[in-house]
Design a protein around this motif. Structure first.
Motif, PDB file in Angstrom:
ATOM      1  N   MET A  28       0.831  -1.192   0.000  1.00  0.00           N
ATOM      2  CA  MET A  28       0.000   0.000   0.000  1.00  0.00           C
ATOM      3  C   MET A  28       0.875   1.255   0.000  1.00  0.00           C
ATOM      4  O   MET A  28       1.896   1.293   0.688  1.00  0.00           O
ATOM      5  CB  MET A  28      -0.898   0.017   1.243  1.00  0.00           C
ATOM      6  N   PRO A  29       0.497   2.272  -0.760  1.00  0.00           N
ATOM      7  CA  PRO A  29       1.305   3.501  -0.763  1.00  0.00           C
ATOM      8  C   PRO A  29       1.296   4.172   0.607  1.00  0.00           C
ATOM      9  O   PRO A  29       0.306   4.102   1.343  1.00  0.00           O
ATOM     10  CB  PRO A  29       0.612   4.374  -1.808  1.00  0.00           C
ATOM     11  N   ALA A  30       2.399   4.796   0.944  1.00  0.00           N
ATOM     12  CA  ALA A  30       2.498   5.490   2.232  1.00  0.00           C
ATOM     13  C   ALA A  30       1.947   6.908   2.153  1.00  0.00           C
ATOM     14  O   ALA A  30       1.553   7.478   3.178  1.00  0.00           O
ATOM     15  CB  ALA A  30       3.961   5.522   2.691  1.00  0.00           C
ATOM     16  N   ASP A  31       1.910   7.475   0.973  1.00  0.00           N
ATOM     17  CA  ASP A  31       1.449   8.854   0.802  1.00  0.00           C
ATOM     18  C   ASP A  31      -0.077   8.930   0.923  1.00  0.00           C
ATOM     19  O   ASP A  31      -0.794   8.203   0.210  1.00  0.00           O
ATOM     20  CB  ASP A  31       1.885   9.360  -0.568  1.00  0.00           C
ATOM     21  N   PRO A  32      -0.611   9.776   1.808  1.00  0.00           N
ATOM     22  CA  PRO A  32      -2.067   9.861   1.986  1.00  0.00           C
ATOM     23  C   PRO A  32      -2.823  10.187   0.700  1.00  0.00           C
ATOM     24  O   PRO A  32      -3.905   9.643   0.461  1.00  0.00           O
ATOM     25  CB  PRO A  32      -2.229  10.968   3.033  1.00  0.00           C
ATOM     26  N   ALA A  33      -2.273  11.077  -0.118  1.00  0.00           N
ATOM     27  CA  ALA A  33      -2.947  11.434  -1.365  1.00  0.00           C
ATOM     28  C   ALA A  33      -3.022  10.239  -2.303  1.00  0.00           C
ATOM     29  O   ALA A  33      -4.037   9.994  -2.961  1.00  0.00           O
ATOM     30  CB  ALA A  33      -2.221  12.599  -2.036  1.00  0.00           C
ATOM     31  N   ALA A  34      -1.939   9.466  -2.357  1.00  0.00           N
ATOM     32  CA  ALA A  34      -1.928   8.272  -3.207  1.00  0.00           C
ATOM     33  C   ALA A  34      -2.905   7.221  -2.691  1.00  0.00           C
ATOM     34  O   ALA A  34      -3.565   6.518  -3.466  1.00  0.00           O
ATOM     35  CB  ALA A  34      -0.517   7.689  -3.273  1.00  0.00           C
ATOM     36  N   LEU A  35      -3.032   7.108  -1.365  1.00  0.00           N
ATOM     37  CA  LEU A  35      -3.999   6.184  -0.771  1.00  0.00           C
ATOM     38  C   LEU A  35      -5.424   6.548  -1.170  1.00  0.00           C
ATOM     39  O   LEU A  35      -6.215   5.696  -1.577  1.00  0.00           O
ATOM     40  CB  LEU A  35      -3.880   6.206   0.755  1.00  0.00           C
ATOM     41  N   LEU A  36      -5.755   7.834  -1.051  1.00  0.00           N
ATOM     42  CA  LEU A  36      -7.102   8.277  -1.409  1.00  0.00           C
ATOM     43  C   LEU A  36      -7.374   8.063  -2.896  1.00  0.00           C
ATOM     44  O   LEU A  36      -8.486   7.669  -3.283  1.00  0.00           O
ATOM     45  CB  LEU A  36      -7.285   9.748  -1.037  1.00  0.00           C
ATOM     46  N   ALA A  37      -6.377   8.310  -3.713  1.00  0.00           N
ATOM     47  CA  ALA A  37      -6.549   8.090  -5.150  1.00  0.00           C
ATOM     48  C   ALA A  37      -6.819   6.620  -5.437  1.00  0.00           C
ATOM     49  O   ALA A  37      -7.671   6.282  -6.274  1.00  0.00           O
ATOM     50  CB  ALA A  37      -5.305   8.565  -5.906  1.00  0.00           C
ATOM     51  N   ARG A  38      -6.124   5.753  -4.732  1.00  0.00           N
ATOM     52  CA  ARG A  38      -6.334   4.313  -4.927  1.00  0.00           C
ATOM     53  C   ARG A  38      -7.738   3.905  -4.480  1.00  0.00           C
ATOM     54  O   ARG A  38      -8.389   3.080  -5.127  1.00  0.00           O
ATOM     55  CB  ARG A  38      -5.276   3.535  -4.149  1.00  0.00           C
ATOM     56  N   ALA A  39      -8.211   4.478  -3.375  1.00  0.00           N
ATOM     57  CA  ALA A  39      -9.558   4.156  -2.905  1.00  0.00           C
ATOM     58  C   ALA A  39     -10.613   4.629  -3.894  1.00  0.00           C
ATOM     59  O   ALA A  39     -11.566   3.893  -4.206  1.00  0.00           O
ATOM     60  CB  ALA A  39      -9.784   4.803  -1.537  1.00  0.00           C
TER      61      ALA A  39
END
Length: 294
Positions: A28-39
């Motif tokens: 899972m990406p550590a960057d919050p923005a990347a996490l939200l984009a993945r969701a």
């Protein structure tokens, strides 16, 4: 491979097998923005009718959990980075959804390795009368779930039943195959040969939530497996109860578990359960049973 949850590590010293760093190719990406984009991409790809503001609830190397805030009711979106863990969690829900107090699964997304789950923000009130018994009953419901499967599901899971496991090679994480055979034999005496010995809940006080009607529900069943057996959870029960403010003697915890499993079809005795626990420690390298076997 077994990884002890952080809150249960105290109880499971000697049993945990830690994976080496970098074992997962695409964590899972550590960057919050990347996490939200993945969701958001997972919702668009596999759950196109689910719209709402997305926020990160938790994120770790292997999985991330999000809340999807909607006017018609919030949902939980869980994303896996590991396909095997996703498959294991979907199987766990298939086995437990109608037989144990677990979170409701609404939808699966195979391409994004995602699950849409019931949103349960209300923590359990651990000061409620009888909460230690409620926890023991919830855990016992999971451990005995395969006694209540439909014929179709039971047939599909036959290769994971006690009789099948007893005739198969011991799992790689077992350090003493002969002792593991004793564990399986004790379970067969207590439950019969068709039980699928589900266990390895990620037990911690915050993983119990309650619905509006007060029903207590277990969160996070991704770690449940049909070869670990429920004894791993019994060993962690005293620690979890102590963390929740209930200091119970090992004898009392054992009694609660005996009562809860007996009510769901088990025929453990105190002596047979203690013997199974000792065999389990020998089979796995577990260093202490914390008085449960005395």
């Amino acid at each position: 491979m077994i990884t002890a949850p952080a809150t249960a590590a105290e109880a499971l010293t000697g049993l945990a097998r830690v994976r080496p760093a970098g074992w997962l190719a695409t964590p899972m990406p550590a960057d919050p923005a990347a996490l939200l984009a993945r969701a958001r991409q997972a919702l668009a790809d596999d759950h196109p009718g689910v719209l709402g503001r997305v926020s990160v609830v938790s994120a770790r190397y292997t999985a991330a959990v999000f809340a999807v805030h909607r006017a018609e009711g919030s949902l939980v979106l869980k994303l896996h980075a590991d396909a095997a863990a996703y498959a294991g969690e979907t199987l766990a829900y298939a086995l437990l959804a109608d037989t144990a107090p677990v979170t409701l699964l609404y939808a699966e997304g195979e391409s994004s390795l995602s699950l849409l789950l019931e949103y349960l923000p209300e923590p359990v009130d651990w000061t409620r009368t009888g909460m230690p018994a409620v926890l023991a009953e919830s855990v016992a419901a999971v451990h005995t779930a395969s006694l209540r499967l439909s014929d179709y599901v039971a047939e599909a899971m036959a290769d994971f039943s006690l009789v099948a496991l007893h005739g198969a090679p011991a799992p790689a994480w077992i350090t003493n195959p002969a002792a593991y055979g004793e564990v399986l034999a004790a379970h067969q005496d207590a439950y019969g040969p068709t039980l699928v010995p589900l266990g390895h809940l990620d037990l911690k006080p915050e993983h119990l939530r309650q619905r509006a009607d007060g029903q207590v529900v277990l969160l996070d069943v991704e770690s449940v497996r049909p070869d670990v057996t429920g004894l791993i959870d019994l060993v962690t029960l005293p620690t979890v109860l102590r963390q929740a403010g209930h200091e119970l003697s090992p004898a009392r915890v054992l009694d609660l578990y005996l009562e809860a499993t007996a009510a769901r079809g088990a025929s453990w005795t105190a002596a047979s359960l203690k013997a199974a626990l000792r065999a389990y420690a020998a089979a796995t390298g577990l260093e202490s049973l914390h008085g449960l076997d005395r």
